[in-house]
Write an enzyme that holds these catalytic residues in place. Structure first.
Site, short mmCIF file in Angstrom:
data_model
loop_
_atom_site.label_atom_id
_atom_site.label_comp_id
_atom_site.label_asym_id
_atom_site.label_seq_id
_atom_site.Cartn_x
_atom_site.Cartn_y
_atom_site.Cartn_z
CE LYS A 72 69.48 83.18 23.22
NZ LYS A 72 70.91 82.79 23.18
CB SER A 146 72.69 86.10 22.81
OG SER A 146 72.62 84.69 22.68
CB SER A 170 74.80 82.88 24.27
OG SER A 170 75.31 83.74 23.28
#
Length: 587
Positions: A72, A146, A170
């Protein structure tokens, strides 16, 4: 292509393929994939540098040998910019994040940096200037956030696993919407050094995989104490339970929320039935403390942590921040210090209540998210629907729990979007949750309980057995019953006389193999931090040593020296202590 760790390692070991072949093929597929998944892709030259370090190694020497993964883009990878989903925020890190470095050292190969809801603020996956990664199962629906790109990269078989972050859900919501395992580890178990903070006091690095076995391997390679991360924690005594005999909490029906999605509700109760079939006992719990704690994350002063993380950037370049994200984070600039203290006090009260609920069960099960939404729906009502997706997730780090999201089925009315449940328990229950997740997804496999390293198996043969006077000395220490067994046929059994404070108890002494008898015992698992006090409570003439059980294993258990049996009754002809007690009743 099956990218599971076991399959890759089998193929490597058999000479069917090599890490270079796999990485080259995946690099081509990544370049041709949905561009909204990735913010940056590692070049072929850099990939060769990682591969060269594997020369002379093998799956036997490195647990993640030749395993591709994604990161990420709020987690640092040296040589790739970190953007946190905001181009103007971009910077070039001078080293890998601690967790990334650990994974590379274990043999994993980083393929690229993935898209996210900007500054890791959102559960939807649509708050990014880099686009919306298409949900692989139905592109009309959000991929979840996210950690959107990280989840989609695994779901599309572009990598074996990926790293996300999980402050409010997330790492779990995207797992639920992409049919993945989403591990939200115990807070501090994985270092956050080299991670752009969202809420620094709550952030966790999370893991996405397609199966629990891979998640456990990655978790073990990634975890480790980091002295440079002030929130890093050394593991304390793990919370463990058997995956074939457990209790699980289920929120009261009026505290469950599916936002009108009857199909999701039906899948949830199907999941409960599957847990019952595995040996689980459901317990209805009061979920109110968890739900109130969840509200504190965004409606309380914790949003100020998000403001603190990027305050100078936000003030200097406000127009660089995604509009919805900006509105949320700017709200963190207004709470007063007194609000922070009041919320801390309330959180302590809620945690005490939540802990009392958790103490009554081994784990709690909830939906990962109550339903799924289309991109169009979320864009029309971005804050409310995002909040709905966090109904079951926002409290997790505030209350110091760990969690594992697992798939249950698909929402056919929503075009086949996946839907799942989350198993959660107190911090350091990670191993037990993954074990149960494995059984849930593959119930046909034989289950043999494997004790964590910080649990000790003991055998008891007398008053410590279930239903007898001293059993509380085990249960009060959190010990778990493993099963009944017999000793090897190399023991004699004696009934030691009672004293004023101690009931009659057995003493077993060792003889030569085959010259004694086998006796009924019970196998228990004791937390290592409780083992010393348990042994210390054992009165003379009994002691603790290694008892040979019928399968040949030597397990810690009660023994007695032969000299201390001279005044005891020889009951070696009986099958065990329970038969002796029954003989007394019959006299």
């Amino acid at each position: 292509m099956d990218l599971s760790i076991s399959q890759l390692h089998t193929s490597y070991a058999n000479g069917d393929t090599t890490p270079r072949d796999i990485i080259s093929k995946l690099h081509e597929e990544i370049q041709a994939s949905d561009s909204a998944i990735w913010i940056s892709i590692v070049s072929e030259d850099r990939l060769e540098g990682y591969l060269a370090k594997l020369d002379g190694e093998s799956p036997e020497t490195l647990p993640l040998f030749g395993v591709p993964f994604a990161i990420k883009d709020n987690i640092d990878l040296e040589g790739s910019p970190t953007t946190a989903g905001c181009p103007d925020y971009s910077f070039d890190p001078d080293k890998d994040a601690f967790v990334v470095d650990s994974l590379i050292a274990a043999g994993a190969i980083p393929m690229g940096k993935t898209n996210l809801d900007q500054f890791a603020t959102g559960l939807v996956g649509v708050r990014s200037p880099y686009g919306v990664p298409a949900n692989p199962f139905n592109p009309d629906y959000v991929p979840g956030g996210s950690s959107s790109g990280s989840a989609v990269a695994v779901a599309r078989d572009l990598v074996t696993f990926s790293l996300g972050t999980d402050t409010a859900g997330s790492g779990r919501v995207p797992a639920g919407l992409n049919e993945l395992i989403g591990v939200k580890p115990s807070f501090g178990l994985l270092s956050c050094s080299g991670v752009v903070p969202a809420c620094r006091s709550l952030d966790c690095v999370s893991i996405f995989t397609k199966n629990p076995a891979d998640a456990e391997i990655v978790l073990n390679a990634a975890k480790g104490f980091d002295s440079e991360d002030e929130y890093s924690r050394k593991p304390s005594q793990s919370h463990w339970f058997r995956a074939d005999s457990f209790t699980f909490g289920v929120p009261e029906q009026d505290q469950s929320e599916f936002f009108g999605d009857s199909e999701a509700e039906a899948l949830f109760y199907q999941g409960i039935e599957r847990l019952k079939a595995l040996g689980g006992t459901p317990v209805t719990i009061d979920f109110s403390a968890f739900l109130e704690a969840a509200l504190l994350l965004y409606e309380g002063p914790w949003v100020s942590e998000r403001f603190a993380a990027i305050e100078s950037f936000l003030l200097e370049k406000p127009d660089s921040v995604y509009p919805v994200t900006r509105k949320i984070i700017e709200g963190g600039g207004t709470p007063k210090a007194v609000d922070a203290f009041r919320s801390q006090y309330r959180l302590k009260e809620l945690k005490r209540k939540a802990d009392s609920v958790l103490a009554t069960v081994d784990l709690i099960v909830t939906p990962t998210a109550g339903t799924a939404y289309t991109v169009e729906e979320v864009e029309a009502d971005p804050v409310k629907l995002n909040s709905n997706l966090g109904y079951y997730t926002n409290f997790m780090n505030l209350l110091d729990c760990c969690a594992c999201a697992i798939p249950v089925g698909r929402l056919e009315a929503k075009g086949g979007v996946p839907w799942g449940i989350t198993l959660f328990a107190p911090a350091f229950s990670d191993e037990a949750l993954l074990s149960l997740s494995s059984r849930f997804l593959a119930p046909e496999k034989n289950y043999l309980p494997t004790l964590p390293e910080d649990w000790i198996e003991v055998v008891v043969c007398g008053a410590h057995m279930r239903g007898l006077p001293l059993n509380f000395q085990l249960t009060d220490r959190g010990a778990r019953f493993l099963g009944e067994a017999k000793t090897s046929d190399c023991y004699r059994l004696f009934a030691l006389p009672a004293t004023e404070s101690i009931p009659p108890r057995p003493g077993i002494t060792r003889t030569k193999d085959g010259e004694g008898n086998a006796y009924a015992v019970e196998r228990w698992a004791v937390p290592a931090d409780q083992f010393g006090s348990f042994v210390a409570a054992i009165p003379s003439p009994l002691g603790f040593g290694k008892v040979v059980i019928e399968d040949g294993n030597r397990v810690s258990g009660f023994l007695c020296e032969e000299i201390d049996t001279h005044d005891a009754e020889d009951i070696s002809h009986l099958s065990g202590w329970r038969e002796y007690l029954e003989s007394l009743t019959g006299k």
